[in-house]
Design an enzyme around this catalytic site. Sequence first.
Site, mmCIF file in Angstrom:
data_model
loop_
_atom_site.group_PDB
_atom_site.id
_atom_site.type_symbol
_atom_site.label_atom_id
_atom_site.label_comp_id
_atom_site.label_asym_id
_atom_site.label_seq_id
_atom_site.Cartn_x
_atom_site.Cartn_y
_atom_site.Cartn_z
ATOM 1 C CE LYS A 9 -5.110 8.139 5.113
ATOM 2 N NZ LYS A 9 -4.593 7.112 6.027
ATOM 3 C CG ASP A 11 -9.235 1.790 -9.364
ATOM 4 O OD1 ASP A 11 -9.559 0.662 -9.774
ATOM 5 O OD2 ASP A 11 -8.377 2.486 -9.932
#
Length: 429
Positions: free
Chosen positions: A236, A314
């Site tokens: 990101k 995750d």
Amino acid sequence: MGEFDTVEQFEPRFRKVRPPEEGERIKVVNGRLVVPDRPIVAYIEGDGIGPEIITAARRVIDAAVEKAYGGRRRIVWWELYAGHKAEKVYGELLPEDTLNGIRYTLVALKGPLETPVGGGYRSLNVAIRQALDLYANIRPVFYFGQPAPHCYAEHDNFVIFRENTEDLYAGIEWPADSPEARKLREFLRREFGIEIREDAGIGIKIISKYATQRLMRKALRWAIENRNRVVTIMHKGNIMKYTEGAFREWAYEVALKEFREYVVTEEELQTKYGGKLPEGKILVNDRIADNMLQQIITRPWDYEVIVAPNVNGDYISDEANALVGGIGMAAGLNAGDFIAVAEPVHGTAPKYAGKDVANPTAAILSGVMLLKYVMGWREAADLIIEAIKRAIREKKVTQDLARHMPGVRPLRTSEYTEVLIQYIREAKV
Ligand code: NAI
């Protein structure tokens, strides 16, 4: 070569366990694992359904090794203790013997361990990963025809490399009303003129070049060995420039400096190769995290190996496994430079413990990861994969899958294990 010398020379003293005498130790030579024909492999049964699924996994693995190598090779299993069983044997949950045992064998299969929610002791799983510096959490996604919610499930063949030691999960955080949070707020106001609300908890995001690059190196080596065609960096970085943006840059740097002969960038793919990836090359590209989470649903055929910082990793690994039918099938490998601990992704499933109903496939596939990717015993691993595919085809499955297959009688864990062993024995090699 100092690093692997240390591994070879590591001679721990054990308090309550001894390596089995009939087996031989797996070694590291010239930076690679050398696996003898009778390797000692550690296992930890774990809590809850752990003993049932790990027993099933060991039995299936033994049958596959026997079938593939006709007695020439055999795993010598060595039990180590963690969790409630360790408490009984040692009076503690994670004895040093267990960590030393894994340092000694280098390769281990582990069942799930219970972590109390909200209080109590810290996660033993995290403690093991930290103590052994298992920095890469490698999560494959296997689709074998099981009931899956994704309409493109047959294209869902990914391996996710999730960074395991840093990011927001490193545990550097303080509650809103703590003296530490107050101190930090004051420091930020004084030094940088940054105002943070008094009722805000504070966590710190850490992403280092060192941790990023060792993860990327591992992912690229994996891609080369397994002939993957695409490695995608998930980040990101448009928002978190100096952590996730840096992750992207450092990952590319490894690809372009250390693996140049294999790597083609997305730009080069167009300018140099007319959009067609040459044989033997690997496309290294990157995707912004939110887009990546969508892309594996809308265009799964474009992705193979995905490299991600801890938090993104995750999320995407759970999403990817959900696409192909969920937790009973989700395998994982925690790997450091030379130590590999395979474990199912799921937890102890307390409501099924001791009932002989849990799906052992995730644990079995974790064993497949060890056989195939760590020990190099691919023939045995492939026999297991074929047996699982056949079981699903013939609707011989445990209750978690059977409930999505109308009219199918669910098998018990032990029955399913027998079916897999039978299929392995019947396979043509
Ligand atoms: P869980 O994975 O144990 O269970 C989630 C759901 O999936 C439950 O409905 C469970 O019954 C089902 N399930 C899990 N494994 C299954 C299997 N093999 N076959 C059929 N159904 C299965 O997660 P939960 O309930 O959040 O955690 C339970 C305990 O496990 C906690 O103490 C947690 O800390 C621990 N845990 C340990 C992990 C590890 O050792 N790596 C990973 C995740 C949780």
